[in-house]
Scaffold this motif. Structure first.
Motif, PDB file in Angstrom:
ATOM      1  N   PHE A 103       9.203   1.376  -7.405  1.00 25.31           N
ATOM      2  CA  PHE A 103      10.461   2.548  -7.549  1.00 25.31           C
ATOM      3  C   PHE A 103      10.238   3.016  -8.999  1.00 25.31           C
ATOM      4  CE2 PHE A 103      14.215   2.999  -9.896  1.00 25.31           C
ATOM      5  CZ  PHE A 103      14.992   3.680  -8.884  1.00 25.31           C
ATOM      6  N   ARG A 104      10.259   4.199  -8.804  1.00 25.89           N
ATOM      7  CA  ARG A 104      10.246   5.022 -10.266  1.00 25.89           C
ATOM      8  C   ARG A 104      11.157   5.928 -10.274  1.00 25.89           C
ATOM      9  NH1 ARG A 104       4.795   5.500 -11.883  1.00 25.89           N
ATOM     10  NH2 ARG A 104       3.303   4.559 -10.694  1.00 25.89           N
ATOM     11  N   ALA A 142       9.207  -1.621 -10.819  1.00 25.14           N
ATOM     12  CA  ALA A 142      10.292  -0.527 -11.035  1.00 25.14           C
ATOM     13  C   ALA A 142      10.463  -0.048 -12.459  1.00 25.14           C
ATOM     14  CB  ALA A 142      11.598  -1.122 -10.608  1.00 25.14           C
ATOM     15  N   GLY A 143      10.742   1.077 -12.619  1.00 26.06           N
ATOM     16  CA  GLY A 143      10.987   1.602 -13.823  1.00 26.06           C
ATOM     17  C   GLY A 143      11.802   2.857 -14.017  1.00 26.06           C
ATOM     18  N   SER A 198       7.292   9.972 -12.866  1.00 23.48           N
ATOM     19  CA  SER A 198       7.607  10.696 -11.473  1.00 23.48           C
ATOM     20  C   SER A 198       8.924  10.094 -11.029  1.00 23.48           C
ATOM     21  CB  SER A 198       6.618  10.538 -10.478  1.00 23.48           C
ATOM     22  OG  SER A 198       6.173   9.248 -10.329  1.00 23.48           O
ATOM     23  N   ARG A 199       9.443  10.731  -9.920  1.00 20.70           N
ATOM     24  CA  ARG A 199      10.484   9.868  -9.177  1.00 20.70           C
ATOM     25  C   ARG A 199       9.954   9.745  -7.560  1.00 20.70           C
ATOM     26  NH1 ARG A 199      14.645  11.759  -5.400  1.00 20.70           N
ATOM     27  NH2 ARG A 199      15.902   9.819  -5.218  1.00 20.70           N
ATOM     28  N   GLY A 232       8.251   9.432 -19.846  1.00 20.07           N
ATOM     29  CA  GLY A 232       7.470  10.214 -19.076  1.00 20.07           C
ATOM     30  C   GLY A 232       6.012   9.615 -19.001  1.00 20.07           C
ATOM     31  N   SER A 233       5.858   8.242 -19.183  1.00 21.05           N
ATOM     32  CA  SER A 233       4.547   7.647 -18.982  1.00 21.05           C
ATOM     33  C   SER A 233       4.691   6.854 -17.856  1.00 21.05           C
ATOM     34  CB  SER A 233       3.996   6.946 -20.336  1.00 21.05           C
ATOM     35  OG  SER A 233       5.108   5.717 -20.225  1.00 21.05           O
ATOM     36  N   ARG A 234       3.333   6.073 -17.595  1.00 20.28           N
ATOM     37  CA  ARG A 234       3.413   5.156 -16.467  1.00 20.28           C
ATOM     38  C   ARG A 234       3.883   3.915 -16.547  1.00 20.28           C
ATOM     39  NH1 ARG A 234      -0.041   5.327 -12.442  1.00 20.28           N
ATOM     40  NH2 ARG A 234      -0.596   3.148 -12.381  1.00 20.28           N
ATOM     41  N   GLY A 235       4.488   3.767 -17.831  1.00 17.32           N
ATOM     42  CA  GLY A 235       4.939   2.319 -18.132  1.00 17.32           C
ATOM     43  C   GLY A 235       3.997   1.595 -19.160  1.00 17.32           C
TER      44      GLY A 235
END
Ligand code: BG6
Length: 484
Positions: free
Chosen positions: A224-225, A334-335, A340-341, A462-465
């Motif tokens: 989940f993003r 999840a983040g 992205s969503r 705005g990053s991938r985590g």
């Protein structure tokens, strides 16, 4: 279908959930003819002292906007709003609920022909701290009293507690007032089209039956993003964090449907029995299989404590101890405030033994189910690169709903779930023992985070985590594939 008077009470009618989700879902059901105006009345209940008209005009803005404005829609909205009434009272006031009952009863007398039964649905769009008092009030004053049959049902939203103990306490309090068949615990992910498709996909397709196990599947990701932060909900969010907000409920429910055995029938109890078994087979989470993150800037929200350790991102590996899944990592990720969503399930298959094409670098077979946005399922395959050379390339068998089902409207999760509650179908709702098992899995980790024993790593919005999450993924066996 049952007939007779149907009273739908939205408690917390002026709150965000009611305005953004509950009323729009009720409107959509009405618009499609699922709520009969001769039978239905909708009551908003909240503390604020406002008039029926005030509530109606507040809701109107959520039912009609620039994108869908038309005179036809406006007329339908007006007809719908005529069914909406407002009752004001506090959540522990006897007078408030007596008044509510009086209003409902008047409506029932007015609407009911002699053969009609009375159906009363209470939707608690409220914080769980008031569930016990609201349930007590409903059970004292507002139950269906008709001799002609009918029912009283309550719908509750997460968070159902903060850990195993508080959840069990809440369940016991509500359980003393209502029977399990009267309680609908919503997890709106269970109302999503592609989540509902999981059982069909798995158990109606011969193709998947022999492959869906540890012999062929290397790892499963449920992701989940969101590309926005906790905007305006910092105070609420900080008390819960991403594990309680998304993973312990939404992603874990999806895991159940991916991993469960075939139920003996589609009866809700049979399905839920199988889900509970999966949850009870999950092994304790290992600290080294968890990465937690918090996006930079999260604590700038004035409602968030300055030293908050609350994760806004988490990757957690669950391991299911049974014959089908031993050794297969289920990676839940999840983040908030990511790049992205998207919500998707990625089932990655093992490498082909004795590969003669040297195609490992192209990647593995991967079956992707994209829950949102743009619902789709696609299977990544290695195929011959078209042309004169014998080389391989990765491509997809693609079932994108927007193309395949053009013009077919996919219902909103809440719409479907509210209709289920009216119909009395509990299949897509969380049973008490499921909830308990879900909390059992995450409570030790949550306590460790709350006590400061597990630290969150910073990541850029705005990053991938955190990069450590990708490292954990690679360690778990996930191989990045090409294509999309
Ligand atoms: C809710 C969470 O349950 O789900 C929110 O509390 C989250 O934090 C939302 O944004 C996501 O729902 P959806 O349907 O947009 O994926």
């Amino acid at each position: 279908p049952e007939t007779g008077c149907l009273s739908i009470v939205v408690l917390g009618a002026s709150g965000d959930l009611a305005k953004k989700k509950t009323f729009p879902a009720l409107f959509n059901l009405f618009r499609q003819g699922f709520l009969n105006p001769d039978e239905v009345h909708i009551f908003g209940y909240a503390r604020t002292k406002i008039s029926d008209e005030d509530l109606r005009s507040r809701i109107r803005g959520f039912l009609i906007d620039d994108k869908n404005a038309s005179s036809e829609r406006s007329e339908t909205v007006t007809k719908f709003l005529q069914l909406v009434k407002y009752v004001s009272g506090s959540y522990d006031s006897e007078e408030g609920f007596q008044l509510l009952d009086k209003e409902i009863s008047e409506h029932e007398i007015l609407r009911n022909s002699a053969e009609g039964s009375s159906r009363r649905l209470f939707y608690l769009a409220l914080p769980p701290s008031v569930y016990p008092s609201v349930c007590r009030m409903i059970s004292h004053y507002c139950m269906n009293k008709s001799d002609l049959g009918g029912w009283t049902r309550i719908v509750v939203e997460k968070p159902f507690g903060k850990d195993l103990e508080s959840a069990e306490q809440l369940s016991t309090q509500i359980g003393e007032l209502f029977d399990e068949p009267q309680i609908y615990r919503i997890d709106h992910y269970l109302g999503k089209e592609l989540v509902q498709n999981l059982l069909v996909l798995r158990f109606a397709n011969r193709l998947f039956l022999p492959l869906w196990n540890r012999d062929h599947i290397d790892n499963v990701q449920i992701v989940f993003r969101e590309d926005f932060g906790t905007e305006g909900r910092g105070g609420y969010f900080d008390e819960y964090g991403i594990i309680r907000d998304i993973i312990q409920n939404h992603l874990l429910q999806v895991l159940c449907l991916v991993a469960m055995e075939k139920p003996i029938s589609l009866k809700p109890e049979h399905i839920r029995d199988e889900k509970v078994k999966v949850l009870q087979s999950v092994l304790p989470i290992k600290d080294e299989e968890v990465v937690l993150g918090q996006y930079e800037g999260y604590r700038d929200d004035p409602t968030v404590p300055h030293h908050s350790n609350t994760p806004t991102f988490a990757t957690v590996i669950l391991r299911i101890h049974n014959e089908r899944w031993e050794g297969v990592p289920f990676i839940l990720k999840a983040g908030k405030a990511l790049n992205s969503r998207k919500a998707e399930i990625r089932v990655q298959f093992k490498d082909v033994p004795g590969d003669i094409f040297k195609c490992k670098k192209q990647g593995r077979n991967e079956f992707v189910i994209r829950l949102q946005p743009s619902e789709a399922m696609y299977m990544k395959l290695t195929v011959k690169q078209p042309g004169l050379e014998m080389s391989t390339v990765q491509s997809e068998l693609d079932l994108s709903y927007g193309q395949r089902y053009q013009g077919v409207a996919i219902p909103e999760a809440y719409e479907r779930l509210i209709l289920d509650t009216i119909r009395g179908d509990q299949q897509h709702f969380v049973r008490r023992d499921e909830l308990k098992a879900a909390w059992e899995i995450f409570t030790p980790l949550l306590h460790a985070i709350d006590d400061g024993g597990m630290k969150t790593l910073p990541y850029k919005p705005g990053s991938r985590g955190p990069a450590e999450a990708d490292e954990l993924l690679a360690k778990a066996g996930y191989v990045q594939t090409h294509g999309y």
